[in-house]
Design a protein around this motif. Structure first.
Motif, short mmCIF file in Angstrom:
data_model
loop_
_atom_site.label_atom_id
_atom_site.label_comp_id
_atom_site.label_asym_id
_atom_site.label_seq_id
_atom_site.Cartn_x
_atom_site.Cartn_y
_atom_site.Cartn_z
N ASP A 142 50.28 24.22 85.51
CA ASP A 142 50.81 23.04 84.94
C ASP A 142 49.89 21.87 85.55
OD1 ASP A 142 52.23 20.87 84.22
OD2 ASP A 142 54.14 21.82 84.45
N SER A 156 52.91 24.99 89.75
CA SER A 156 51.79 25.88 89.31
C SER A 156 52.11 26.94 90.49
CB SER A 156 50.64 25.08 89.64
OG SER A 156 50.43 23.97 88.48
N ARG A 170 50.22 23.17 79.92
CA ARG A 170 50.82 24.27 80.68
C ARG A 170 50.35 25.66 80.16
NH1 ARG A 170 57.11 24.21 81.69
NH2 ARG A 170 56.97 23.75 79.53
#
Length: 381
Positions: free
Chosen positions: A31, A56, A378
């Protein structure tokens, strides 16, 4: 000779189902986006920032069938900052989750290691930040951990099977200290899901969270550092057609708070000491799936903050408003935009808590207002 080979082959075919079936899955989320904050200390900032709608991460999870509905399970999950490559969660290799345990279709699961507490497991899913929105939509300072700011170490967790939509569970985290109660944690929660209805509630208590490096909530992982933390609340979501609406209430109580993981130590300034710090969060959220690939969402949170300080008792009110739009480019990749506005109103006592602060920004505002906007990509694997 041929008969012997055939017999060995038949034995292998017959015996093969007796071998345990196992699986291991590698997965992850990346992300990454650009944030604009209008006031960080005394000026605006534009920055590249990782892990907001989702942190992440990459991880491994797996199971081994032991027979009779019993499985051995494990999960190792890492958190990282994409821009620098650094490990998150205090530099831990598997800072998001690290556990092993047993799971039974009939009796539920028992797991041991670094795990989520019951507020995260049950209650958080009824909030926007704990469900579809993430970091920027967290309640002030993530005071109730519905955004999963910390995990709990040294933890035994039980999760029940599904009883016609009803599930429950709990955690106990050892202090690993000669003082058994020093920096321990326990929590429990439950949920009921039926059709479009979801109702959930949870309770958490931690003694001396953020004290030391071996307890349940360590110094480099804590949200608030305090003598005691108590969090409880409940929430409800209802989905009808393409729309989901929700309401959540949480109550957080900190005794003798001294610091916060987002802004550091001390919490107070100018010689002001805090004896207690309390939050009541009232959240209304909604999400509308315009097409299978595109949704919009909104959230409003009214927070009643109360802190008893050496200079008196103060009760500021915090208003938080969030908006989000998300578009899926594929099943694994999406782009999203978010905006969050926070305003602190009411009396003050020269504490840093008097200023607006949206979790995810570099530091509190120099005023009682703060605005953050984000556009991001994302990817899941």
């Amino acid at each position: 000779m041929k008969k012997n080979v055939l017999a060995v082959a038949l034995v292998g075919v017959v015996a093969s189902p007796a071998f345990a079936q196992s699986s291991v899955t590698l997965y992850g989320v990346i992300d990454e986006g650009i944030d604009y904050t209008n006031n960080v200390g005394h000026g605006s900032v534009v920055e590249l920032a990782s892990g907001y709608a989702q942190g992440s991460r990459w991880g491994l999870k797996g199971s081994e069938d032991l027979g009779g509905g019993l499985k051995a399970i494990f999960q190792l999950e890492n958190g990282f900052d994409l821009n620098s490559g650094r490990l998150n969660q205090g530099g831990r290799m598997f800072g998001r989750q690290a556990y092993v345990g047993l799971s039974s279709d009939r009796f539920g699961s028992v797991t041991l290691g670094r795990q989520y507490d019951s507020v995260v497991d049950y209650l958080a899913q009824t909030t926007a930040n704990g469900n579809w929105a993430g970091y920027l939509f967290a309640h002030p300072y993530d005071n109730d951990n519905t955004d999963n700011s910390f995990r709990v170490d040294n933890t035994i967790k039980y999760a029940s099977p599904d009883f016609s939509g009803f599930q429950f569970g709990g955690t106990y985290s050892f202090s690993n200290d000669t003082n058994f109660a020093n920096n321990r944690q326990y929590s429990f929660g439950a949920q009921y899901a039926n059709g479009g209805l979801l109702v959930a509630a949870a309770y958490l208590q931690a003694n001396n969270p953020g004290v030391g490096s071996n307890g349940a909530i360590t110094a480099n992982d804590a949200s608030f550092i305090a003598g005691r933390m108590r969090v409880f609340g409940g929430g409800i979501n209802y989905t009808f057609g393409s729309a989901t609406v929700g309401f959540a209430y949480t109550n957080s109580n900190y005794k003798d708070p001294t610091g916060n993981g987002y802004i550091g130590i001390p919490l107070a300034a100018n010689g002001v000491l805090l004896n207690t710090l309390k939050y009541q969060n009232f959240e209304v959220n909604g999400k509308y799936q315009i097409t299978p690939a595109f949704f919009v969402g909104a959230q409003y949170v009214y927070t009643m903050e109360t802190y008893d300080a050496s200079t008196g008792s103060v009760k500021p009110k915090i208003h938080s408003v969030g908006l989000m739009a998300d578009y899926n480019l594929s099943k694994r990749t999406d782009v999203y935009v978010q905006g969050e506005y926070q305003k602190v109103a009411g009396s003050s006592t020269n504490s840093i808590l008097d200023d607006a602060f949206v979790p995810g920004t570099q530091s509190p505002s120099s005023t009682q207002n703060q605005v953050v906007a984000r556009v991001a990509l994302r990817h899941k694997f």
